[in-house]
Design an enzyme around this catalytic site. Structure first.
Site, PDB file in Angstrom:
ATOM      1  N   ASP A   1       1.245  -5.420  10.756  1.00 56.41           N
ATOM      2  CA  ASP A   1       0.181  -6.376   9.976  1.00 56.41           C
ATOM      3  C   ASP A   1       0.022  -7.582  10.956  1.00 56.41           C
ATOM      4  O   ASP A   1       0.553  -8.358  11.152  1.00 56.41           O
ATOM      5  CB  ASP A   1       1.007  -6.817   8.759  1.00 56.41           C
ATOM      6  CG  ASP A   1      -0.002  -7.270   7.696  1.00 56.41           C
ATOM      7  OD1 ASP A   1      -1.216  -7.795   8.209  1.00 56.41           O
ATOM      8  OD2 ASP A   1       0.092  -6.959   6.610  1.00 56.41           O
TER       9      ASP A   1
ATOM     10  N   HIS B   1      -8.186   1.514   5.080  1.00 56.64           N
ATOM     11  CA  HIS B   1      -8.214   0.010   4.713  1.00 56.64           C
ATOM     12  C   HIS B   1      -8.780  -0.596   6.282  1.00 56.64           C
ATOM     13  O   HIS B   1      -9.549  -1.467   6.423  1.00 56.64           O
ATOM     14  CB  HIS B   1      -6.651  -0.399   4.736  1.00 56.64           C
ATOM     15  CG  HIS B   1      -6.528  -1.983   5.074  1.00 56.64           C
ATOM     16  ND1 HIS B   1      -6.998  -2.723   3.687  1.00 56.64           N
ATOM     17  CD2 HIS B   1      -6.103  -2.692   5.796  1.00 56.64           C
ATOM     18  CE1 HIS B   1      -6.812  -4.214   4.124  1.00 56.64           C
ATOM     19  NE2 HIS B   1      -6.296  -4.035   5.123  1.00 56.64           N
TER      20      HIS B   1
END
Lengths: 400, 400
Positions: free
Chosen positions: A219, A310
């Protein structure tokens, strides 16, 4: 011998038992990927991130292992002189604590002596601007962050007049710093919320590795490196005025439905982001930092990368859409039925949220495969003042 | 080249990017004080504590940086076969997770791949014995831990049929392990409480240093070293029967009034324990592991060590009073008024709590200078079964 290595040599005195103050002899100008390898095991706790500078620490600083985000509300009737007093005191506390020293009136040098890259970063919400009679100086996007279709926001995780982002690689000095900062704010402010987050521990993976979140994804892959021009152009405000050299922070509490996520098959998980779980590289091949090839098709002519993946939706479409994502996982433990309460404390820094967070989040709220497993349950936005020099306090150019 | 160094050489493959399973190639027989120095920075996350053995892991294991203590209550009507099923499943999960592998039905090898010395330790409360129809096998002290005059216990932090102590040097694999263990227990048990604790981060201080608590004291100075005969004689039950090779855990949530503590002068703080804050040594001189000289007098003939000093009251007066204290700090964050909620998750292992925790705590409840700043707000006691071999489950000798 690099300057960094030289500075860190001071840590050797720790092994001799003289902890207090030893940390203050060390300084990491900006921890980079090679930091871990030159610091001896004994000196890890003594690592210091300088507090004073053009920019506040805790933004370009590589994300630490632990964070507490604390939102304060000014007490009713607080005016400019109260805010001055609060910021002057908290700035002094932060400068001392991050250098490994006890704050004013503290007589316990041992607890803060090993700050482990402790940083304290200040943000200002609309209420602070109003209290000092300068409501017009609050960026509109900070006061009126738009609502998004997928928001399920709860008051208990949202808003705030003053934000303190307190981070360290060690939960002990972090806990101490937070309790002293809170204590010194008690006369003038109340605690609106406090959220606790974490990243993988220091040295669990090689320094500089993009951290994994609780869904197993790397992330922050698209973050600009802190030593590049890109970083400054993404993060630091260059508008004339009090915010110059500062930034804007959008903070979101994003709950993850890990129960359903954990059961999902690997291909479905990787389709949802268009990145592989193993190393964060695109499902169409390449390395972690590469973008997926949205034109790729499989043997039957179907696109490999879904339009709602995403990464396709979240990737900046213009340079101004870029952000620095400096998030932390949270896990507040299971409820009596064993249902987990965990997710991501999303913290994005950018020069102007109107140009970056807002359009990107609007796009994600319209369509993003990850929306099936993630829900935004908290939201707050803060103007982040520039850094200060010794004798000044954070926000002085605004508060005066 | 030591066996340990040899085993840890496998960690080098991590840098190549192949994380999954790499951890399983490593094994620390028992992490000792020299562990940190022989493990490369890249391999820290891959450190594995063996799950199988005569004793459960997580007791002789050097205290990790993070812990979650989870108390489960069996659902009404749970009988022996339910408990068997629960323990078989949780044992399998624990063995896999602590080895750095995904648990049954888990398809995310990346998240657990770097366990950072993850351990899962099982304890049994009275309700488990009753559910399997063997209430008489529950040690009386576990069922009826005496009340102490200074107790201010709250139900929400007390009791439990099954305890899982889950520890790791990294909060990420710890969070994942806990959520999988909870999930696999949901059919048969509900969550009674979950308490989160921490110690100084891995390598903040040299390995083997006694951790500091949130009052700044070195906590656990009197612990027997894990590689000594003393350790076994203190911790492991040698009574014939199902508990042989196991232990007893007394768990107390001890709230600290850090507001008043922080303001106290250094001499008063050191008088309260009879140890120096700087290095944990006695106020009468010597090294950390030395006892204070209770006969010492100052220039005016007054005793240097107060009779109610914590160390004087807490020190074992017979060998059977000794315990292994394996505690963690907790900090659940400030309330709206800024009042901290922090303290110590006291976790003491001993062969027989009747002979150790009970008389020591009785003495402390009668008189202990530290009672001014500490309050016991939670309490639970568990019988801790011995370890198991592959194919067995934890508690099998009792549950059958």
């Amino acid at each position: 011998m690099s300057r960094r290595r030289l500075l860190l040599g001071g840590g050797a005195t720790l092994a001799g038992g003289s902890l207090a103050g030893a940390a203050a002899t060390l300084a990491l100008s900006e921890p980079g990927p090679d930091t871990a390898s030159v610091v001896t095991a004994e000196a890890k706790g003594a690592q210091v991130v300088p507090f004073y500078g053009n920019h506040q620490a805790g933004i370009a600083t590589g994300a630490q292992a632990h964070a507490r985000f604390l939102a304060l509300d000014l007490k009713p009737g607080a005016d400019r002189s109260h805010v001055q007093r609060l910021l002057r005191l908290l700035t002094d506390d932060a400068a001392k604590l991050t250098a490994g020293r006890a704050p004013l009136a503290g007589n316990d040098p041992e607890i803060p002596a090993l700050p482990s890259r402790l940083t304290v970063t200040f943000g200002f919400g609309p209420g602070l601007f109003d209290a000092i009679g300068r409501g017009d100086h609050c960026p509109d996007v900070i006061r009126n962050l738009p609502a998004f279709a997928t928001d399920r926001l709860e008051d208990r995780w949202s808003g705030g007049d003053v934000l303190l982002q307190v981070c360290s690689d060690d939960a002990v000095p972090l806990s101490y710093a937070l309790r002293r900062l809170v204590r010194d704010s008690r006369d003038l402010a109340s605690v609106r919320w406090c959220q606790t987050g974490f990243n993988p521990a220091r040295d669990s993976e090689p320094a500089g590795t993009t951290p994994r979140n609780l869904m197993g994804q790397r992330d922050g892959t698209a973050n600009p490196a802190s030593d590049t021009e890109d970083f400054g152009a993404t993060v630091w405000s260059d508008e004339p005025g009090w915010l110059r050299g500062g930034s804007m922070l959008v903070f979101r509490r994003i709950r993850m439905d890990v129960d359903t996520w954990d059961d999902l098959g690997r291909p479905a998980k990787e389709m949802a982001t268009a990145r592989k779980l193993s190393d964060g590289s695109p499902v169409t091949g390449g390395a972690e930092k590469d973008d997926p090839d949205t034109a790729a098709v499989d043997g039957q002519g179907f696109p490999v990368v879904a339009a709602e993946a995403h990464v396709v939706r979240a990737t900046a479409r213009t340079p101004t859409e870029r952000m620095l994502r400096r998030g932390f996982s949270y896990d507040d433990g299971p409820d009596p039925d064993g249902k987990p309460d965990c997710g991501l404390l999303f913290a994005a820094y950018q020069k102007d949220a109107v140009a970056s967070f807002v359009p990107v989040q609007k796009r994600l709220a319209e369509s993003d495969a990850m929306n099936t497993w993630t829900t935004h349950v908290g939201s707050a936005a803060f103007a982040v003042p520039p850094g200060c020099t010794e004798g000044e306090y954070i926000g002085e150019a605004l508060v005066g």
